[in-house]
Design an enzyme around this catalytic site. Structure first.
Site, short mmCIF file in Angstrom:
data_model
loop_
_atom_site.label_atom_id
_atom_site.label_comp_id
_atom_site.label_asym_id
_atom_site.label_seq_id
_atom_site.Cartn_x
_atom_site.Cartn_y
_atom_site.Cartn_z
CE LYS A 18 -8.85 -2.98 3.29
NZ LYS A 18 -7.82 -2.04 2.92
CD1 TRP A 55 -2.35 -2.10 1.67
CD2 TRP A 55 -3.07 -0.99 -0.12
NE1 TRP A 55 -3.42 -2.79 1.14
CE2 TRP A 55 -3.89 -2.13 0.04
CE3 TRP A 55 -3.33 -0.14 -1.20
CZ2 TRP A 55 -4.94 -2.44 -0.83
CZ3 TRP A 55 -4.38 -0.44 -2.06
CH2 TRP A 55 -5.17 -1.58 -1.87
CG ASP A 65 -3.14 4.08 4.13
OD1 ASP A 65 -4.18 3.87 4.79
OD2 ASP A 65 -2.86 3.47 3.08
C1 PLP Z 1 -7.30 -1.43 1.67
C2 PLP Z 1 -6.22 -0.44 1.83
C3 PLP Z 1 -6.10 0.68 0.97
C4 PLP Z 1 -7.02 0.89 -0.21
O1 PLP Z 1 -8.28 1.16 0.19
P1 PLP Z 1 -9.47 1.46 -0.85
O2 PLP Z 1 -10.53 1.98 0.03
O3 PLP Z 1 -9.79 0.17 -1.53
O4 PLP Z 1 -8.97 2.48 -1.81
C5 PLP Z 1 -5.09 1.57 1.21
N1 PLP Z 1 -4.25 1.41 2.24
C6 PLP Z 1 -4.33 0.37 3.08
C7 PLP Z 1 -3.36 0.25 4.22
C8 PLP Z 1 -5.32 -0.58 2.91
O5 PLP Z 1 -5.42 -1.62 3.75
#
Ligand code: PLP
Length: 375
Positions: free
Chosen positions: A210, A110, A186
């Site tokens: 998540k 990511w 993030d």
């Molecule tokens: C799932 C995830 C993303 C992407 O998320 P989307 O909502 O599908 O764009 C980005 N960063 C991390 C750490 C993730 O687990």
């Protein structure tokens, strides 16, 4: 009609399992939100009923995370992936038309994607990249050659695919309010899994699917002074200042997703007892699985180095890769699903977010023992 008893032990990485009580409440309210005379899906996002939902969700997040007053809480769309671009458009583009430089830590898939989007908007220095070493750990501060003039430092607090996680705060460095260095995180896959010292960050963002709710809403917590750096002329929908000024209702927000986040925040507060308790429970759950891996005489091999292990996503392989497929099919017969590792790394992965019941983790652990003893 299907019943709750048909639900499997779902270890999916995301969208991921939600608390059963939340799903039941959402189902109950789907036909008619108490007092609103219609479903949450059918009323104006400017109605008193929806405004109350938005306000309470924001309030609950502020309370759970102890968010200081000079931070905004925003509800955006486009997923965490759009944040990769929005962060760079807002904080690498500059008012004079030039572009700035930012430092990125690459600890897994990511953060690598965040780099790709950052590079479209300015200079990205990858101050640490764990790719050649297989993304098995997070770096320490001593390994980083940080640029004191960087527009920001970007990191991913939990790499969902590789299962490596930073502690909070990630580094013992002065908070942005003292150092002037913006820090952007993030935290999609460990948001609300533990307390966060918000003041250590300038901005945090998380796709909800998540750990915080369903897909469709992205939570952004941002220090107000950072917003003053956004250049003029950004597309309206990509400008944080507009969303902040309009209370996340510049256009139609994802009303149902926000409503479910509200139910999750209530569940966290009332049923789980807050984030410190949640963290304790998450550590216990992760400990059960890591113990099984460590005590398997090499039959199972954890991907992350022990000091960087994620409490949310446990990634491992089998010493004999040919056993992975029988492992998955036998697990599935036992109702243990979603355990296949991400296609980019292979192996196995158990995502055990807040809503994953300890009993489901125990079931998986018992199955891991049984599978090992039968091979
Ligand atoms: C799932 C995830 C993303 C992407 O998320 P989307 O909502 O599908 O764009 C980005 N960063 C991390 C750490 C993730 O687990």
């Amino acid at each position: 009609m299907p019943t709750a008893s048909e639900r499997l032990h779902n270890f999916s990485a995301g969208p991921a399992t939600l608390p059963l009580a939340v799903l039941e409440e959402a189902r109950r309210d789907l036909l008619c939100l108490p007092g609103a005379g219609a479903s949450i899906l059918e009323i104006s996002h400017r109605s008193a009923a929806f405004t109350a939902i938005l306000d309470e969700t924001r309030h609950n997040l502020r309370q759970l995370l102890n968010i200081p007053d000079d931070y905004e809480v925003l509800f955006l769309q486009g997923g965490a992936s759009l944040q990769f671009s929005m962060v760079a458009m807002n904080f690498l583009r500059q008012a004079n038309g030039e572009t700035a430089s930012a430092d990125y830590l690459v600890t897994g898939s990511w953060s690598a994607k965040a780099v790709t989007e950052g590079q479209r908007e300015g200079t990205v220095r990858q101050v640490w990249n764990g790719k050649d070493a297989g993304f098995k750990r997070v770096p320490s501060l001593a390994e980083l050659d940080l640029d004191p003039d960087a527009a920001y430092l970007h990191l991913t607090s939990n790499e969902t695919i590789q299962g490596v996680e930073f502690p909070d705060p990630p580094f013992d460095i002065a908070p942005p309010s003292e150092s002037g260095r913006a820090m952007i995180c993030d935290c999609s896959s460990n948001f609300l899994s533990r307390p966060i010292d918000i003041s250590r960050y300038s901005m945090l963002y998380a796709g909800a699917q998540k750990n915080a709710g369903p897909a469709g809403v992205t939570l952004v917590i941002v220090h107000r002074p950072l917003l003053e750096r956004s250049p003029p002329g950004l597309p309206t929908m990509l400008d944080y200042r507009i969303h902040a000024a309009k209370g996340s209702a510049y256009n139609t927000p994802p009303v149902f997703s926000i409503y479910l986040v509200l139910l999750v925040t209530r569940w966290l507060r009332d049923e789980m007892g807050g984030l410190a308790k949640m963290e304790e429970r998450n550590r216990e759950k992760a400990g059960i699985l890591y113990n099984r891996i460590d005590e398997s005489d090499g039959f199972y091999r954890g991907h992350a180095e022990p000091t960087s292990r994620s409490q949310m996503n446990i990634a491992w392989t089998l010493a004999d890769p040919a056993l992975e497929s029988p492992f998955l099919s036998r697990a599935s017969e036992r109702g243990l699903v979603g355990l296949k590792g991400h296609r980019s790394v292979g192996g196995l992965r158990a995502s055990i977010y807040n809503a994953m019941a300890p009993q489901s983790v125990e079931e998986l652990a018992a199955f891991m023992d049984e599978f090992r003893h039968s091979h």
